[in-house]
Write a protein that holds these residues in place. Structure first.
Motif, PDB file in Angstrom:
ATOM      1  N   ILE A 210      47.830  44.706  19.567  1.00  4.85           N
ATOM      2  CA  ILE A 210      46.719  45.142  20.402  1.00  4.85           C
ATOM      3  C   ILE A 210      46.023  46.295  19.701  1.00  4.85           C
ATOM      4  O   ILE A 210      46.681  47.229  19.223  1.00  4.85           O
ATOM      5  CB  ILE A 210      47.217  45.579  21.798  1.00  4.85           C
ATOM      6  N   ASN A 211      44.691  46.215  19.608  1.00  8.48           N
ATOM      7  CA  ASN A 211      43.922  47.319  19.022  1.00  8.48           C
ATOM      8  C   ASN A 211      43.804  48.432  20.061  1.00  8.48           C
ATOM      9  O   ASN A 211      43.198  48.251  21.110  1.00  8.48           O
ATOM     10  CB  ASN A 211      42.525  46.844  18.621  1.00  8.48           C
ATOM     11  N   GLY A 212      44.386  49.595  19.742  1.00  8.01           N
ATOM     12  CA  GLY A 212      44.358  50.704  20.695  1.00  8.01           C
ATOM     13  C   GLY A 212      45.574  50.685  21.599  1.00  8.01           C
ATOM     14  O   GLY A 212      46.588  50.039  21.313  1.00  8.01           O
ATOM     15  N   ASP A 213      45.466  51.391  22.759  1.00 10.19           N
ATOM     16  CA  ASP A 213      46.644  51.579  23.620  1.00 10.19           C
ATOM     17  C   ASP A 213      46.796  50.498  24.690  1.00 10.19           C
ATOM     18  O   ASP A 213      47.707  50.565  25.525  1.00 10.19           O
ATOM     19  CB  ASP A 213      46.613  52.969  24.275  1.00 10.19           C
ATOM     20  N   GLY A 214      45.889  49.522  24.682  1.00 15.03           N
ATOM     21  CA  GLY A 214      46.007  48.435  25.649  1.00 15.03           C
ATOM     22  C   GLY A 214      45.299  48.684  26.959  1.00 15.03           C
ATOM     23  O   GLY A 214      45.335  47.851  27.871  1.00 15.03           O
ATOM     24  N   ASN A 215      44.652  49.847  27.072  1.00 17.19           N
ATOM     25  CA  ASN A 215      43.956  50.162  28.326  1.00 17.19           C
ATOM     26  C   ASN A 215      42.469  49.812  28.308  1.00 17.19           C
ATOM     27  O   ASN A 215      41.784  49.987  29.309  1.00 17.19           O
ATOM     28  CB  ASN A 215      44.151  51.643  28.673  1.00 17.19           C
ATOM     29  N   PHE A 216      41.963  49.363  27.151  1.00 21.00           N
ATOM     30  CA  PHE A 216      40.609  48.817  27.138  1.00 21.00           C
ATOM     31  C   PHE A 216      40.580  47.597  28.067  1.00 21.00           C
ATOM     32  O   PHE A 216      41.558  46.855  28.144  1.00 21.00           O
ATOM     33  CB  PHE A 216      40.199  48.384  25.723  1.00 21.00           C
ATOM     34  N   SER A 217      39.459  47.391  28.744  1.00 21.96           N
ATOM     35  CA  SER A 217      39.383  46.273  29.692  1.00 21.96           C
ATOM     36  C   SER A 217      38.160  45.408  29.418  1.00 21.96           C
ATOM     37  O   SER A 217      37.145  45.880  28.889  1.00 21.96           O
ATOM     38  CB  SER A 217      39.341  46.798  31.128  1.00 21.96           C
ATOM     39  N   ARG A 218      38.288  44.135  29.797  1.00 22.87           N
ATOM     40  CA  ARG A 218      37.220  43.167  29.574  1.00 22.87           C
ATOM     41  C   ARG A 218      37.071  42.264  30.795  1.00 22.87           C
ATOM     42  O   ARG A 218      38.020  42.040  31.541  1.00 22.87           O
ATOM     43  CB  ARG A 218      37.552  42.278  28.348  1.00 22.87           C
ATOM     44  N   ARG A 253      37.522  42.922  35.953  1.00 23.80           N
ATOM     45  CA  ARG A 253      37.991  43.306  34.613  1.00 23.80           C
ATOM     46  C   ARG A 253      39.508  43.392  34.555  1.00 23.80           C
ATOM     47  O   ARG A 253      40.167  43.685  35.540  1.00 23.80           O
ATOM     48  CB  ARG A 253      37.342  44.601  34.135  1.00 23.80           C
ATOM     49  N   THR A 254      40.002  43.129  33.357  1.00 20.73           N
ATOM     50  CA  THR A 254      41.439  43.061  33.100  1.00 20.73           C
ATOM     51  C   THR A 254      41.727  43.861  31.849  1.00 20.73           C
ATOM     52  O   THR A 254      41.038  43.690  30.839  1.00 20.73           O
ATOM     53  CB  THR A 254      41.852  41.588  32.860  1.00 20.73           C
ATOM     54  N   THR A 255      42.726  44.745  31.887  1.00 20.76           N
ATOM     55  CA  THR A 255      43.080  45.475  30.670  1.00 20.76           C
ATOM     56  C   THR A 255      43.862  44.547  29.745  1.00 20.76           C
ATOM     57  O   THR A 255      44.422  43.533  30.174  1.00 20.76           O
ATOM     58  CB  THR A 255      43.951  46.714  30.951  1.00 20.76           C
ATOM     59  N   PRO A 290      34.991  50.502  25.106  1.00 18.30           N
ATOM     60  CA  PRO A 290      36.241  50.650  25.852  1.00 18.30           C
ATOM     61  C   PRO A 290      36.355  49.676  27.034  1.00 18.30           C
ATOM     62  O   PRO A 290      37.387  49.057  27.229  1.00 18.30           O
ATOM     63  CB  PRO A 290      36.209  52.094  26.351  1.00 18.30           C
ATOM     64  N   HIS A 291      35.286  49.580  27.821  1.00 13.39           N
ATOM     65  CA  HIS A 291      35.384  48.790  29.053  1.00 13.39           C
ATOM     66  C   HIS A 291      34.154  47.918  29.232  1.00 13.39           C
ATOM     67  O   HIS A 291      33.042  48.318  28.891  1.00 13.39           O
ATOM     68  CB  HIS A 291      35.550  49.708  30.274  1.00 13.39           C
ATOM     69  N   SER A 292      34.394  46.758  29.791  1.00  9.55           N
ATOM     70  CA  SER A 292      33.301  45.832  30.029  1.00  9.55           C
ATOM     71  C   SER A 292      33.535  45.150  31.376  1.00  9.55           C
ATOM     72  O   SER A 292      34.617  44.631  31.624  1.00  9.55           O
ATOM     73  CB  SER A 292      33.247  44.802  28.898  1.00  9.55           C
ATOM     74  N   LEU A 293      32.556  45.208  32.232  1.00  7.19           N
ATOM     75  CA  LEU A 293      32.626  44.576  33.547  1.00  7.19           C
ATOM     76  C   LEU A 293      31.216  44.194  33.947  1.00  7.19           C
ATOM     77  O   LEU A 293      30.309  45.031  33.918  1.00  7.19           O
ATOM     78  CB  LEU A 293      33.230  45.544  34.583  1.00  7.19           C
ATOM     79  N   ALA A 294      31.022  42.936  34.304  1.00  7.05           N
ATOM     80  CA  ALA A 294      29.687  42.440  34.636  1.00  7.05           C
ATOM     81  C   ALA A 294      29.423  42.519  36.132  1.00  7.05           C
ATOM     82  O   ALA A 294      30.288  42.182  36.939  1.00  7.05           O
ATOM     83  CB  ALA A 294      29.545  40.997  34.181  1.00  7.05           C
ATOM     84  N   SER A 295      28.211  42.904  36.475  1.00  3.45           N
ATOM     85  CA  SER A 295      27.704  42.596  37.811  1.00  3.45           C
ATOM     86  C   SER A 295      27.143  41.177  37.746  1.00  3.45           C
ATOM     87  O   SER A 295      26.354  40.859  36.854  1.00  3.45           O
ATOM     88  CB  SER A 295      26.588  43.563  38.206  1.00  3.45           C
ATOM     89  N   ILE A 296      27.566  40.314  38.670  1.00  3.77           N
ATOM     90  CA  ILE A 296      27.018  38.946  38.688  1.00  3.77           C
ATOM     91  C   ILE A 296      26.099  38.744  39.904  1.00  3.77           C
ATOM     92  O   ILE A 296      25.792  37.618  40.282  1.00  3.77           O
ATOM     93  CB  ILE A 296      28.144  37.884  38.639  1.00  3.77           C
ATOM     94  N   GLU A 297      25.644  39.851  40.459  1.00  7.42           N
ATOM     95  CA  GLU A 297      24.797  39.771  41.662  1.00  7.42           C
ATOM     96  C   GLU A 297      23.480  39.047  41.389  1.00  7.42           C
ATOM     97  O   GLU A 297      23.000  38.269  42.221  1.00  7.42           O
ATOM     98  CB  GLU A 297      24.527  41.178  42.220  1.00  7.42           C
ATOM     99  N   LYS A 298      22.880  39.312  40.236  1.00  2.91           N
ATOM    100  CA  LYS A 298      21.591  38.683  39.917  1.00  2.91           C
ATOM    101  C   LYS A 298      21.742  37.165  39.814  1.00  2.91           C
ATOM    102  O   LYS A 298      20.917  36.403  40.341  1.00  2.91           O
ATOM    103  CB  LYS A 298      21.047  39.268  38.606  1.00  2.91           C
ATOM    104  N   ALA A 299      22.812  36.722  39.143  1.00  2.00           N
ATOM    105  CA  ALA A 299      23.046  35.279  39.004  1.00  2.00           C
ATOM    106  C   ALA A 299      23.360  34.641  40.357  1.00  2.00           C
ATOM    107  O   ALA A 299      22.937  33.509  40.636  1.00  2.00           O
ATOM    108  CB  ALA A 299      24.192  35.025  38.024  1.00  2.00           C
ATOM    109  N   LYS A 300      24.074  35.367  41.206  1.00  2.11           N
ATOM    110  CA  LYS A 300      24.358  34.847  42.552  1.00  2.11           C
ATOM    111  C   LYS A 300      23.062  34.691  43.345  1.00  2.11           C
ATOM    112  O   LYS A 300      22.840  33.680  44.006  1.00  2.11           O
ATOM    113  CB  LYS A 300      25.306  35.799  43.297  1.00  2.11           C
ATOM    114  N   ARG A 301      22.207  35.706  43.232  1.00  2.00           N
ATOM    115  CA  ARG A 301      20.985  35.741  44.040  1.00  2.00           C
ATOM    116  C   ARG A 301      19.958  34.710  43.582  1.00  2.00           C
ATOM    117  O   ARG A 301      19.378  33.993  44.394  1.00  2.00           O
ATOM    118  CB  ARG A 301      20.390  37.157  43.964  1.00  2.00           C
ATOM    119  N   LEU A 302      19.741  34.609  42.276  1.00  4.35           N
ATOM    120  CA  LEU A 302      18.652  33.772  41.770  1.00  4.35           C
ATOM    121  C   LEU A 302      19.096  32.369  41.354  1.00  4.35           C
ATOM    122  O   LEU A 302      18.290  31.441  41.334  1.00  4.35           O
ATOM    123  CB  LEU A 302      17.965  34.470  40.584  1.00  4.35           C
TER     124      LEU A 302
END
Length: 330
Positions: A210-218, A253-255, A290-302
């Motif tokens: 694992i690159n880093g300490d494993g606390n990065f999230s995707r 997101r999941t670390t 370090p962290h990545s988390l999407a808002s999917i509200e736009k895709a839900k709405r449109l």
């Protein structure tokens, strides 16, 4: 969602991981499918089961060649543009080739689609476009500065698509993919994605690094969610939904530590020794956010997007597929 027999879709990069899943899906719905691929990162084994289907056409060609692009778009109603050189590390090592394929090739495909009268151009954009923006969740209209040559190329794609929409009246939709995983994602090579690589290492009782300490999230996103987004983008009649970009993700997101835990659980159902395989923590990787988390509200709405596959459900499916398919040599 409406199926239109006789409607032709060009899928660039159709022999790749995501592209081949799109080929299968749309052939199953009765569409005619053209696959354009140069097999730089795609594999014939991903599409060979379709070669005998009269609705499937394979064109071996390169998006860097405008003539190949023009040939591929002939008679196409829609283009799903997946062809690209992925990987942040690859782009850092060789920015010129990444730019040639991802920017030059993209512009060729846009131009050929414009000239060929394609109805709508849907393309794979990337969550890397958020760059150094620290805001979570990621919302489409708030991005930072790109952190890699790859991220620059994907942002330039969005700018080109926007200009083609405004200047030539083309319908375009960009899908910012977040850490897609699933069947046919290749586990080998220097630029293998993390999930299939970890799965293969665990199956061999090797310690994953694992690159880093494993606390990065995707925001890990199962490929069937991505297929759904492509279909919604292609079939929507909502004019407000056009000429823009959408996060294409699950919205959770999941670390990396959590990811390793899930993989160990699901794989050890088949091989209990995997529970005891150690994990190695290495240095952080250049260009990683370090962290990545999407808002999917736009895709839900449109687009009425409602993803069915959580990371757990997707990983169970993926693990099952890899167990069946990793045993076979390429």
């Amino acid at each position: 969602m409406h199926t239109k027999p006789g409607v032709k879709i060009l899928i660039t990069g159709g022999a790749g991981f995501i592209g081949s899943n799109l080929c299968d899906h749309f052939l199953g719905k009765g569409y005619k499918v053209v696959c354009l691929d140069n097999f730089a990162t795609g594999f014939m084994k991903n599409i060979e089961h379709n070669l005998s289907n009269p609705d499937f056409t394979l064109i071996e060609g390169d998006i860097r060649n405008i003539d190949d692009c023009r040939k591929a778009v002939e008679g196409a109603d829609y283009v799903l543009h997946e062809a690209a050189l992925g990987s942040v590390p690859r782009s850092i090592k060789d920015p010129i080739t990444s730019n040639d394929v991802n920017v030059g090739g993209f512009l060729n495909m846009l131009t050929a689609s414009r000239d060929g009268g394609v109805k709508r151009f849907i393309y794979a954009a990337s969550s890397s476009t958020y760059g150094d923006s620290e805001a979570l969740p990621k919302v489409e209209d708030k991005i930072g500065r790109p952190l890699s040559p790859y991220a620059i190329t994907k942002y330039v794609n969005e700018l080109y698509a926007d200009v083609f929409s405004r200047t030539y009246g083309m319908e375009t939709i960009g899908l910012r993919y977040f850490n897609v995983f699933g069947r046919r994602q290749h586990p080998e090579g220097a630029y293998a994605a993390v999930i299939p690589k970890f799965v293969m290492q665990f199956m061999k009782h090797e310690s994953p690094v694992i690159n880093g300490d494993g606390n990065f999230s995707r925001d890990f996103t199962y490929v069937d969610n991505v297929v759904l987004m492509n279909e919604l983008a292609m079939t929507t009649d909502n004019t407000e939904a056009l000429n823009t970009v959408y996060n294409t993700a699950y919205g959770d997101r999941t670390t990396l530590r959590e990811l390793i835990g899930y993989l160990k659980d699901y794989l050890s159902e088949y091989d209990t020794a995997i529970k005891n395989v150690e994990v190695i923590y290495g240095p952080q990787r250049a260009g990683d956010i370090p962290h990545s988390l999407a808002s999917i509200e736009k895709a839900k709405r449109l687009l009425n997007y409602n993803p069915e596959f959580s990371i757990q459900r997707g990983l169970k499916e993926a693990v099952s597929w890899y167990r069946e398919n990793l045993k076979q040599p390429d």
